[in-house]
Design a protein around this motif. Structure first.
Motif, mmCIF file in Angstrom:
data_model
loop_
_atom_site.group_PDB
_atom_site.id
_atom_site.type_symbol
_atom_site.label_atom_id
_atom_site.label_comp_id
_atom_site.label_asym_id
_atom_site.label_seq_id
_atom_site.Cartn_x
_atom_site.Cartn_y
_atom_site.Cartn_z
ATOM 1 N N ALA A 67 59.812 164.901 -33.963
ATOM 2 C CA ALA A 67 59.094 164.032 -33.093
ATOM 3 C C ALA A 67 57.869 163.181 -33.497
ATOM 4 O O ALA A 67 57.347 162.002 -33.336
ATOM 5 N N ALA A 68 57.379 164.020 -34.594
ATOM 6 C CA ALA A 68 56.171 163.144 -35.399
ATOM 7 C C ALA A 68 56.483 162.237 -36.418
ATOM 8 O O ALA A 68 55.432 161.463 -36.843
ATOM 9 N N GLY A 69 57.733 162.279 -36.769
ATOM 10 C CA GLY A 69 58.403 161.051 -37.588
ATOM 11 C C GLY A 69 57.956 161.846 -39.220
ATOM 12 O O GLY A 69 57.808 161.137 -40.005
ATOM 13 N N TYR A 70 58.112 163.008 -39.279
ATOM 14 C CA TYR A 70 57.810 163.680 -40.692
ATOM 15 C C TYR A 70 58.600 162.878 -41.914
ATOM 16 O O TYR A 70 59.698 162.563 -41.706
ATOM 17 N N THR A 71 57.711 162.464 -42.785
ATOM 18 C CA THR A 71 58.319 161.561 -43.936
ATOM 19 C C THR A 71 59.356 162.098 -44.858
ATOM 20 O O THR A 71 59.902 161.787 -45.835
ATOM 21 N N GLY A 72 59.219 163.884 -45.026
ATOM 22 C CA GLY A 72 59.820 164.452 -45.944
ATOM 23 C C GLY A 72 61.218 164.840 -45.441
ATOM 24 O O GLY A 72 61.615 164.454 -44.263
ATOM 25 N N ARG A 73 61.839 165.699 -46.272
ATOM 26 C CA ARG A 73 63.098 166.357 -45.773
ATOM 27 C C ARG A 73 62.896 167.683 -45.015
ATOM 28 O O ARG A 73 61.821 168.527 -45.125
ATOM 29 N N THR A 74 63.512 167.846 -43.959
ATOM 30 C CA THR A 74 63.599 168.924 -42.960
ATOM 31 C C THR A 74 64.878 169.632 -43.140
ATOM 32 O O THR A 74 65.859 169.057 -43.014
ATOM 33 N N TYR A 75 64.648 171.038 -42.951
ATOM 34 C CA TYR A 75 65.853 172.041 -43.141
ATOM 35 C C TYR A 75 65.742 172.951 -41.637
ATOM 36 O O TYR A 75 64.394 173.393 -41.852
ATOM 37 N N ALA A 76 66.738 173.383 -41.175
ATOM 38 C CA ALA A 76 66.888 174.595 -40.308
ATOM 39 C C ALA A 76 67.482 175.662 -40.990
ATOM 40 O O ALA A 76 68.545 175.409 -41.206
ATOM 41 N N VAL A 77 66.804 176.929 -40.731
ATOM 42 C CA VAL A 77 67.152 177.905 -41.427
ATOM 43 C C VAL A 77 67.227 179.266 -40.832
ATOM 44 O O VAL A 77 66.306 179.334 -39.960
ATOM 45 N N ASN A 78 68.564 179.848 -40.535
ATOM 46 C CA ASN A 78 68.473 180.865 -39.582
ATOM 47 C C ASN A 78 69.795 181.545 -40.139
ATOM 48 O O ASN A 78 70.929 181.114 -40.134
ATOM 49 N N ARG A 79 69.642 182.981 -40.503
ATOM 50 C CA ARG A 79 70.772 183.815 -40.939
ATOM 51 C C ARG A 79 71.675 184.167 -40.071
ATOM 52 O O ARG A 79 72.979 184.593 -40.321
ATOM 53 N N ALA A 80 71.603 183.841 -38.707
ATOM 54 C CA ALA A 80 72.479 183.762 -37.655
ATOM 55 C C ALA A 80 73.171 182.610 -37.205
ATOM 56 O O ALA A 80 74.181 182.794 -36.441
ATOM 57 N N PHE A 81 72.890 181.586 -37.944
ATOM 58 C CA PHE A 81 73.787 180.356 -37.741
ATOM 59 C C PHE A 81 75.439 180.604 -38.034
ATOM 60 O O PHE A 81 75.799 181.539 -39.009
ATOM 61 N N ASP A 82 76.244 179.976 -37.376
ATOM 62 C CA ASP A 82 77.554 180.177 -37.854
ATOM 63 C C ASP A 82 78.027 179.544 -39.197
ATOM 64 O O ASP A 82 77.162 178.341 -39.607
ATOM 65 N N GLU A 83 78.855 180.102 -39.809
ATOM 66 C CA GLU A 83 79.024 179.340 -41.216
ATOM 67 C C GLU A 83 79.340 177.599 -41.045
ATOM 68 O O GLU A 83 79.066 177.085 -41.850
ATOM 69 N N GLY A 84 79.963 177.550 -39.902
ATOM 70 C CA GLY A 84 80.613 176.058 -39.863
ATOM 71 C C GLY A 84 79.404 175.296 -39.540
ATOM 72 O O GLY A 84 79.768 173.943 -39.322
ATOM 73 N N LEU A 85 78.428 175.659 -39.215
ATOM 74 C CA LEU A 85 77.112 174.824 -38.553
ATOM 75 C C LEU A 85 76.497 174.105 -39.550
ATOM 76 O O LEU A 85 75.984 174.647 -40.607
ATOM 77 N N ALA A 86 76.786 172.702 -39.751
ATOM 78 C CA ALA A 86 76.103 171.647 -40.801
ATOM 79 C C ALA A 86 74.896 171.263 -40.458
ATOM 80 O O ALA A 86 74.029 171.186 -41.133
ATOM 81 N N THR A 87 74.650 170.999 -39.057
ATOM 82 C CA THR A 87 73.461 170.342 -38.641
ATOM 83 C C THR A 87 72.692 170.892 -37.449
ATOM 84 O O THR A 87 73.513 171.390 -36.572
ATOM 85 N N LEU A 88 71.623 170.733 -36.958
ATOM 86 C CA LEU A 88 70.843 171.141 -35.904
ATOM 87 C C LEU A 88 69.981 170.202 -35.671
ATOM 88 O O LEU A 88 68.882 169.811 -36.439
ATOM 89 N N ASP A 89 70.112 169.391 -34.440
ATOM 90 C CA ASP A 89 69.019 168.447 -34.160
ATOM 91 C C ASP A 89 69.112 167.360 -35.069
ATOM 92 O O ASP A 89 68.015 166.634 -35.267
ATOM 93 N N GLY A 90 70.016 167.354 -35.759
ATOM 94 C CA GLY A 90 70.179 166.108 -36.851
ATOM 95 C C GLY A 90 69.729 166.445 -38.321
ATOM 96 O O GLY A 90 69.450 165.460 -38.957
ATOM 97 N N VAL A 91 69.342 167.604 -38.430
ATOM 98 C CA VAL A 91 68.718 168.034 -39.700
ATOM 99 C C VAL A 91 69.793 169.197 -40.369
ATOM 100 O O VAL A 91 70.479 169.976 -39.687
#
Length: 1011
Positions: A240-264
């Protein structure tokens, strides 16, 4: 790390040499002694060093270390042979070694005081300041072991190593012998070496915070798979703040097929991310944090924001977890904000980082904010938002296990986007360092502090730092000495911050008051007097005044050379039908802003009463309301006259709640404008520009500025800033009063005080040192010992402090003999601890003129108070009449040496009317010390009395300051009473305590604190 049995049992492993340090690029590393367990690490380290670096170290090709080399470089006695290593992730990145030598260069033992030193740093880590940090630490180790000089042989082509020695600041000699440069360094710290060390510390610690606030990429570890939760909230705020760098979501419980979350991009671990991750925000349960930290360290993450709770705030078990968290993170070279943190924010256009739980990123502004409390952080962000103030940066440190307020000061000092630093602190981990950093920062920009936990006597949970024994009033005085604006509440901090960030500093305390309410003007006048300002009689524009009348009156006040600041008071206009009119607030705001834009550089503040929609009018963006015609001339109100309230005048009651002033308008938040320029339709309480220019000149001192612009052109035209608005006169005046005091401090700090040279001619430092050494030798108790009266007189006399002698009087005959020796008139007084300095209890008889009177007085004392053996009476020659004062110096383990002054007697003690300064004190400190107590007028001819010799008193303060600064073994001195007469002074009593000096946390090689 413990020594092995192979090492000498006579020289145990010196674990106090271990230290975490911040390197030049902001990363951390650990320095520790090398042990026999390090053989494999040493070999691995050497294999990664280039052939060129090996050649520079050994002056010949040296591809590998022999077994003999490895044994020699890992076996030390920690006295004559010492090796230190710098480690990251448990692996060596640099080493240093010294060997004690004699005059011929052969291995030696004490008393030889010279050692040969050599360094080696991995090529990949050269340029990070590793060798410079090693030099500081190996020099400190050598001094501890009685070594006074280092000798080094350096090849002429090894420019980097030559530069390390040259830039260290130590006294050195250089010669060219047999094809190499021979360097000799005297290891005694110099003013230059200390300045170099602190300069490196400042740059490194500032860079470490800058890396956290301006990362190129952020990974949120613990991002939930469903909306809600801490991790997912932080990810949402980043986007929402418009962060200018790269953003990643990390969670060891993510499904292997999950590629993005909220667009990152979404990943199960950092190892799956192909690019560098600079900052990790950890939002997992405490028991999973070590795994996350290890993952970050192994993949080169530079810093951590740990939001997870369950650490020191939970008790002993949590404190152990917190210490292990810090050790683990630092072992990988990472710094930590937290744990139990609220997050960080950087509003810079090139960053736009909101890695916090704050739902809305604040507007961009010139205020930097640090808080040790998440709850207080939320309140401050909300309050600043409602007041329309923007931030440059925000750090909520939570348990403050690593990054602290000191680090934030280091960063704020050189941050060009920050004009004012606001800090909410609950503990001071290193008070000496804090006051040093605050003084340097305050010299270029205001530092406003609220100190929580002032009276608890303990640190808040999680803040495992030394507890200072000094009272809060002393802490406040020391902050003032350092230029810190100390306020009591977060509301006052916001009030002061708004004024300092948007307005120039006042050149003095003279205040012009104008407005359309006679009563509100009088309230403002009274508030100015209560805060020590010099207000002019309020100018009443009458309730019929138009915005143009306000503009004209404000322009006239700004042009008047007899005032230094202006306070505008305003109530809403009331129509003929008795209802408040709307639309006038916006027009008034525009009129005042135009007056400020065309006037001189003086601060302006507005006091308004929020009645009948005035707050909405101030915040409105519309400028369609037509100006009112002038219908009445202004009149000056005599503060002594009663307020003649018109029927249409708004009541004087004000709202003292924080945040009741106008919020920023949507138009004001659409984007930054050029510094110093006004928007087309400004409103009071909202930013009229992105920020005031750093170093804006005033008729006194600029409100703020970075070190780069501290020498800005004083003739440059002023640039108007945001006009702060307050809902109560007392709040506006209090903020202005703080600005006045700070401006005065800035002007004085521009020309530092000095220690008079005449002291050197009358001080026997070596003689005092010999006395102290002899006295401590007779006191095996590590707590030290108090000196007798004669011993104290002798020691103080070495520093030109003459204590009037006293003679014991165990019986009347001894008293008569003592008086005959001293000469009449004399004083007879008790010295029993429960009666000392208690003239109110009748234990003192003054002006005893002859033997008969002395015998009578002796009998009265013993009849009234007890036997001579209980009273311990003494006889002393009378001193010239004057004012009784008390001068003290003491050592606090956390704050250091403190010099104190006050008047003698119960009233001053009851009122706490004592002033304090840090040692060493300058001539200016001494002068301010005696003038800063409330009872100071007694010294300067109060009620017709003769002024006393304050110059002699200042000299006494300087001599005592010099004594405790030269000899830290003098842990306590009390001179009581000191009778200051119109000519000269007399020290009638003195008590001195000696003890081994406490360890100082502000000297020695730079290191991070271990909590």
């Amino acid at each position: 790390m413990e020594p092995t049995p192979e090492q000498s049992p006579h020289h145990a492993y010196p674990d106090h040499w271990e230290a975490d340090v911040v390197l030049r690029d902001g990363g951390t590393a650990r320095i520790r002694p090398i042990t026999t367990d390090d053989a494999e690490r040493l070999v691995s380290f050497y294999e990664q060093v280039s052939d060129e670096s090996k050649y520079y170290r050994f002056f010949a090709p040296y591809p590998r270390l022999s077994d003999r080399d490895v044994h020699r470089f890992t076996h030390h006695d920690y006295v004559d042979r010492v090796g230190l290593a710098v480690t990251i992730g448990g692996e060596f990145i640099g080493t240093v070694r010294y060997d004690r030598i004699d005059d011929t260069g052969r291995p030696a033992s004490a008393p030889a005081d010279e050692a040969e030193v050599a360094f080696l740093v991995q090529d990949a880590h050269q340029g990070r300041g590793v060798a410079s940090a090693l030099l500081e630490h190996i020099a400190a180790v050598a001094r501890e072991r009685g070594i006074r000089r280092f000798a080094a042989e350096v090849l002429p082509a090894n420019n980097k190593m030559i530069k390390v020695f040259r830039d260290g600041g130590y006294t050195q000699r250089r010669s060219f012998e047999d094809g190499s440069v021979h360097l000799t360094l005297d290891l005694e710290p110099t003013e230059k070496s200390l300045a170099v060390q602190r300069g490196r510390e400042q740059r490194a610690e500032a860079r470490s915070v800058q890396r956290l606030l301006a990362p190129g990429s952020v990974a949120v570890i613990g991002t939930g798979r469903t909306p809600g939760g801490v991790g997912r909230t932080v990810l949402r705020n980043l986007l929402a703040a418009g962060y200018t760098g790269r953003t990643y979501a990390v969670n060891r419980a993510f499904d292997e097929g999950l590629a993005t979350l909220d667009g990152v991009p979404a990943h199960r671990s950092l190892g799956e991310i192909d690019e560098q991750v600079d900052l990790a925000v950890i939002a997992v349960p405490a028991h999973r944090v070590p795994e996350a930290v290890a993952d970050c360290g192994e993949h080169g993450v530079q810093g951590l924001v740990v939001l997870s709770a369950g650490y020191a705030e939970r008790g002993a078990e949590g404190r152990a977890l917190q210490r292990e968290l810090v050790r683990q993170a630092r072992s990988y070279g990472m710094r930590i904000i937290g744990p139990n943190a609220f997050g960080i924010i950087n509003t810079a256009e090139t960053v736009r980082l909101n890695a916090s739980l704050a739902p809305e990123s604040p507007a961009r502004g010139r205020i930097g904010l640090f808080t040790q409390s998440g709850a207080i952080g939320i309140a401050l962000l909300s309050g600043l938002h409602r007041r329309g103030a923007g931030l440059s940066s925000f750090i909520s440190a939570g348990n403050r296990a690593d990054v602290s307020g000191n680090d934030f000061l280091q960063y704020s000092f050189e941050d060009p986007d920050t004009d004012v630093a606001l800090l909410y602190l609950e503990s001071l981990g290193n008070p000496r360092k804090f006051t040093r950093l605050a003084r340097r920062t305050a010299a270029v920009k205001p530092v406003v502090v609220v100190k929580g936990a002032r009276h608890s006597g303990t640190n808040p949970p999680g803040h495992a730092v030394p507890v200072s024994r000094i009272p809060d009033t002393t802490v406040s005085a020391l902050m003032r000495q350092a230029g810190v604006i100390r306020v009591d509440t977060v509301t006052e901090m916001v009030d002061a911050g708004l004024l300092l960030a948007g307005q120039p500093l006042p050149a003095g305390p003279r205040v012009a008051i104008l407005g359309n309410s006679e009563s509100l003007g009088l309230l403002t006048y009274d508030a100015c007097l209560a805060e020590g300002l010099r207000p002019r009689p309020p100018v009443d524009l009458t309730t019929a005044a138009s915005p143009q009348d306000f503009r004209d009156a404000l322009a006239e006040a700004l042009a008047d050379g007899t005032c230094d600041a202006v306070i505008v008071t305003a109530i809403p206009w009331v129509g003929e039908n008795g209802e408040a009119e709307t639309g006038d607030g916006q027009v008034l705001a525009e009129a005042l802003t135009k007056a400020v834009a065309g006037g001189s550089a003086k601060p302006v503040a507005v006091v308004h009463v929020e009645i009948g929609g005035l707050a909405e009018a101030l915040a409105a963006a519309s400028s369609t309301a037509a100006p009112r015609p002038r219908t009445a001339a202004p009149r000056t109100v005599s503060p002594e006259a009663g307020a003649d309230r018109a029927a249409t005048t708004a009541p004087e009651a004000t709202n003292d709640r924080a945040g009741t002033t106008t919020p920023a308008t949507p138009a004001a938040r659409t984007g930054p404008t050029a510094p110093g320029t006004a928007t087309a339709t400004p409103a009071l309480g909202t930013p009229t520009s992105e920020a005031p220019a750093s170093g804006t000149p005033t008729s006194g001192t600029p409100a703020s500025g970075t070190p780069a612009d501290a020498t800005a052109d004083p003739e440059a035209p002023p640039r108007p800033g945001r006009i702060p608005a307050y809902p109560a006169a007392e709040r506006a005046v209090r903020a202005l009063a703080e600005a006045v005091k700070y401006a005065q401090w800035r002007r004085q700090a521009a020309v530092p005080g000095k220690i008079p040279e005449f002291l050197d001619d009358t001080i026997d430092e070596a003689g005092a040192a010999a006395l102290i050494e002899a006295q401590l030798a007779t006191a095996p108790d590590p707590r030290g010992r108090p000196l007798t009266h004669d011993e104290a007189r002798e020691l103080l006399g070495r520093y030109g402090i003459d204590v009037r002698p006293t003679l014991p009087a165990p019986d009347p005959e001894a008293a008569v003999a003592a008086a005959a020796r001293l000469g009449y008139p004399v004083a007879l007084k008790t010295t029993a601890p429960h009666l000392r300095h208690r003239a109110d209890l009748g234990g003192v008889r003054l002006d005893v003129a002859d033997e008969e009177a002395l015998r009578r007085a002796y009998g009265e004392l013993t009849d009234l108070l007890g036997k001579p053996a209980e009273l311990l009476p003494v006889v002393q020659a009378m001193a010239p009449r004057g004012v009784d004062t008390v001068v003290r110096a003491s050592i606090d383990a956390a704050a250091g040496a403190i010099l104190s002054f006050g008047l003698a007697g119960a009233p001053s003690e009851l009122l706490g009317d004592t002033a304090h300064r840090l040692v060493p004190a300058t001539d200016r400190d001494a002068a301010e010390l005696i003038r800063s107590i409330r009872a100071a007028p007694v010294l300067f001819g109060w009620r017709g009395s003769a002024p006393v010799d304050t110059a002699a008193l200042e000299e006494l303060l300087l001599r005592l300051s010099r004594l405790v600064d030269d000899h830290p073994e003098v842990v306590s001195v009390a001179l009581e009473p000191v009778v200051v007469a119109p000519q000269g002074l007399t020290v009638l009593g003195a008590s001195v305590r000696l003890a081994p000096p406490p360890a100082r946390s502000d000297v020695g090689p730079r290191r991070l604190p271990n909590y």
